[in-house]
Write a protein that holds these residues in place. Sequence first.
Motif, PDB file in Angstrom:
ATOM      1  N   UNK A 258       7.267   3.189  -4.804  1.00  0.00           N
ATOM      2  CA  UNK A 258       8.254   3.725  -3.878  1.00  0.00           C
ATOM      3  C   UNK A 258       7.630   4.222  -2.579  1.00  0.00           C
ATOM      4  N   UNK A 259       6.306   4.371  -2.547  1.00  0.00           N
ATOM      5  CA  UNK A 259       5.626   4.826  -1.343  1.00  0.00           C
ATOM      6  C   UNK A 259       5.150   3.601  -0.565  1.00  0.00           C
ATOM      7  N   UNK A 260       5.662   3.403   0.660  1.00  0.00           N
ATOM      8  CA  UNK A 260       5.268   2.214   1.427  1.00  0.00           C
ATOM      9  C   UNK A 260       3.825   2.289   1.884  1.00  0.00           C
ATOM     10  N   UNK A 261       3.211   1.138   2.031  1.00  0.00           N
ATOM     11  CA  UNK A 261       1.848   1.038   2.551  1.00  0.00           C
ATOM     12  C   UNK A 261       1.873   1.410   4.030  1.00  0.00           C
ATOM     13  N   UNK A 262       0.975   2.280   4.457  1.00  0.00           N
ATOM     14  CA  UNK A 262       0.961   2.746   5.848  1.00  0.00           C
ATOM     15  C   UNK A 262       0.575   1.660   6.838  1.00  0.00           C
ATOM     16  N   UNK A 263      -0.019   0.577   6.379  1.00  0.00           N
ATOM     17  CA  UNK A 263      -0.406  -0.489   7.297  1.00  0.00           C
ATOM     18  C   UNK A 263       0.650  -1.589   7.373  1.00  0.00           C
ATOM     19  N   UNK A 264       1.808  -1.361   6.791  1.00  0.00           N
ATOM     20  CA  UNK A 264       2.884  -2.345   6.809  1.00  0.00           C
ATOM     21  C   UNK A 264       3.931  -1.951   7.846  1.00  0.00           C
TER      22      UNK A 264
END
Length: 75
Positions: free
Chosen positions: A11-17
């Motif tokens: 549920x936590x998005x990747x910060x580089x996306x």
Amino acid sequence: MTLPASTTDPLIPDKTTLYCFDCGHESPIEGDWNRRPNGDAVDYDCPVCRTTITSRPSRDRRPAGDARLLQCSSD
């Protein structure tokens, strides 16, 4: 036997996306985004719907104070 909890939360998005807020396209920042120069910045456009997602400083542009951080003392 119980498996250990996952260390990655889906549920936590990747910060580089980056995500297109118009069509929902998503890709890593170095992925398939169309990049185009815009003054001292680079605009990232969605390859699907051409929406500008973000504008980021150009990589060859450094803040003025940055040069002092790179100098080493000979003492």
